[in-house]
Design an enzyme around this catalytic site. Structure first.
Site, PDB file in Angstrom:
ATOM      1  CG  ASP A 254      26.611   3.083 -48.302  1.00 25.23           C
ATOM      2  OD1 ASP A 254      27.631   3.627 -48.299  1.00 25.23           O
ATOM      3  OD2 ASP A 254      26.490   1.841 -48.002  1.00 25.23           O
TER       4      ASP A 254
ATOM      5  CG  ASN B 285      23.471  -8.012 -42.308  1.00 17.69           C
ATOM      6  OD1 ASN B 285      24.309  -7.755 -43.215  1.00 17.69           O
ATOM      7  ND2 ASN B 285      22.595  -7.482 -42.022  1.00 17.69           N
TER       8      ASN B 285
ATOM      9  CG  HIS C  81      25.123  -4.855 -45.143  1.00 15.00           C
ATOM     10  ND1 HIS C  81      24.799  -4.955 -43.709  1.00 15.00           N
ATOM     11  CD2 HIS C  81      25.742  -3.840 -45.307  1.00 15.00           C
ATOM     12  CE1 HIS C  81      25.619  -4.222 -43.289  1.00 15.00           C
ATOM     13  NE2 HIS C  81      26.346  -3.467 -44.133  1.00 15.00           N
TER      14      HIS C  81
ATOM     15  CD  GLU D 185      20.798  -3.765 -43.841  1.00 11.80           C
ATOM     16  OE1 GLU D 185      21.539  -4.923 -43.638  1.00 11.80           O
ATOM     17  OE2 GLU D 185      20.879  -3.184 -42.913  1.00 11.80           O
TER      18      GLU D 185
HETATM   19  C1  GLP Z   1      28.335  -0.329 -43.721  1.00  9.39           C
HETATM   20  C2  GLP Z   1      28.475   0.159 -45.095  1.00  9.39           C
HETATM   21  C3  GLP Z   1      29.094  -1.036 -45.910  1.00  9.39           C
HETATM   22  C4  GLP Z   1      30.045  -1.637 -45.383  1.00  9.39           C
HETATM   23  C5  GLP Z   1      29.645  -2.318 -44.096  1.00  9.39           C
HETATM   24  C6  GLP Z   1      30.831  -3.045 -43.356  1.00  9.39           C
HETATM   25  O1  GLP Z   1      27.346  -0.717 -43.433  1.00  9.39           O
HETATM   26  N1  GLP Z   1      27.389   0.585 -45.632  1.00  9.39           N
HETATM   27  O2  GLP Z   1      29.188  -0.462 -47.537  1.00  9.39           O
HETATM   28  O3  GLP Z   1      30.596  -2.601 -46.462  1.00  9.39           O
HETATM   29  O4  GLP Z   1      29.362  -1.400 -43.271  1.00  9.39           O
HETATM   30  O5  GLP Z   1      31.572  -2.492 -42.533  1.00  9.39           O
HETATM   31  P1  GLP Z   1      32.885  -2.798 -42.016  1.00  9.39           P
HETATM   32  O6  GLP Z   1      33.848  -2.492 -42.940  1.00  9.39           O
HETATM   33  O7  GLP Z   1      33.048  -1.747 -40.830  1.00  9.39           O
HETATM   34  O8  GLP Z   1      32.722  -3.961 -41.319  1.00  9.39           O
END
Ligand code: GLP
Length: 242
Positions: free
Chosen positions: A67, A136, A138, A143
């Site tokens: 992304d 959450n 995602h 989302e």
């Molecule tokens: C972001 C990314 C996701 C990632 C998520 C979790 O929103 N777009 O791909 O998995 O954060 O992040 P973290 O690893 O910092 O908890």
């Protein structure tokens, strides 16, 4: 799902980096799907270390990040592309023309999503899709919602996800872009193998629902239950509710 539980987040990073290095040794032209976020940072550090030790060769590998923020150019320090350059690409021998990224600054974002889907197909599909998970549930920027878009698409970010991503924007959630481009859950599920990484107590609940809960667009990661090859790398804290 093949669930692997390690004592610490450091142990997760070590095991996962080794798993990826072995995949590269087995098939040097491996096509990797890559996530951003804090969770994979230690794994990327470990991959840099393995590369420096001559144990991880990216010379024929291709990468597709999941992304990118909309309205953000690759060179913007807040972009996921800059994040990946800092944490992995600048320190390993992946060829720049084999690094694939959604261009958040494209003038036609829908056409950009179509281009990305086609590029993944041209590369022969993703061999290994690494994934983090939002608190959450995602994955990428898919989302929780009443329904999910299967293909790469444009999304509006929730306030909680914008807060979670504030670190890249000087800690200021108000600076986090409101929209992003993301692979769809269908794009991810076409990968030959998926590897979900989660560490820390904050992820315990969504991990439990991902593994044992119903398959629902209210928890996009639950769709991983539909895939025949999913590895889940957890530390004890993230696994504490299993
Ligand atoms: C972001 C990314 C996701 C990632 C998520 C979790 O929103 N777009 O791909 O998995 O954060 O992040 P973290 O690893 O910092 O908890």
């Amino acid at each position: 799902m093949d669930i692997r539980i390690f004592d610490t987040a450091g142990d997760v990073a070590e095991a996962l980096a080794r798993r990826i290095a072995l995949a590269l040794a087995d098939d040097p032209a491996t096509v990797l799907g890559l996530p951003t976020g804090q969770t994979p940072v230690a794994t990327y550090a470990e991959l840099r270390r393995l590369h420096a030790a001559g144990e991880a060769d990216f010379s024929r590998a291709s990468t597709f990040n999941i992304d990118e923020f909309a309205g953000v150019g690759a060179s913007d320090p807040g972009s996921f592309r800059s994040f990946m350059d800092r944490h992995l690409f600048d320190a390993v021998n992946v060829r720049v023309e084999r690094i694939h990224f959604l261009n958040g600054a494209a003038s036609d974002l829908d056409a950009e999503c179509d281009r990305y889907e086609a590029a993944i197909e041209r590369a022969g599909g993703l061999d290994i899709q690494l994934l983090g998970i939002g608190a959450n549930g995602h994955i990428g920027f898919n989302e929780p919602a009443g329904e999910l878009v299967a293909r790469t698409h444009r999304v509006t970010l929730t306030e909680s996800t914008r807060r979670d991503n504030a670190a890249l924007w000087g800690g200021d959630a108000a600076r986090v872009p409101r929209e992003a481009l993301t692979m769809g859950v269908g794009t991810m599920l076409k990968a030959a193998a998926l590897i979900l990484i989660a560490t820390g107590e904050r992820k315990a609940q969504c991990v439990e629902r991902t593994v044992h809960g119903p398959v629902t667009p209210r928890l996009p990661a639950s769709f991983l239950q539909l895939h025949r090859h999913v590895e889940v790398y957890l530390d004890r804290e993230a696994a504490s509710r299993l």
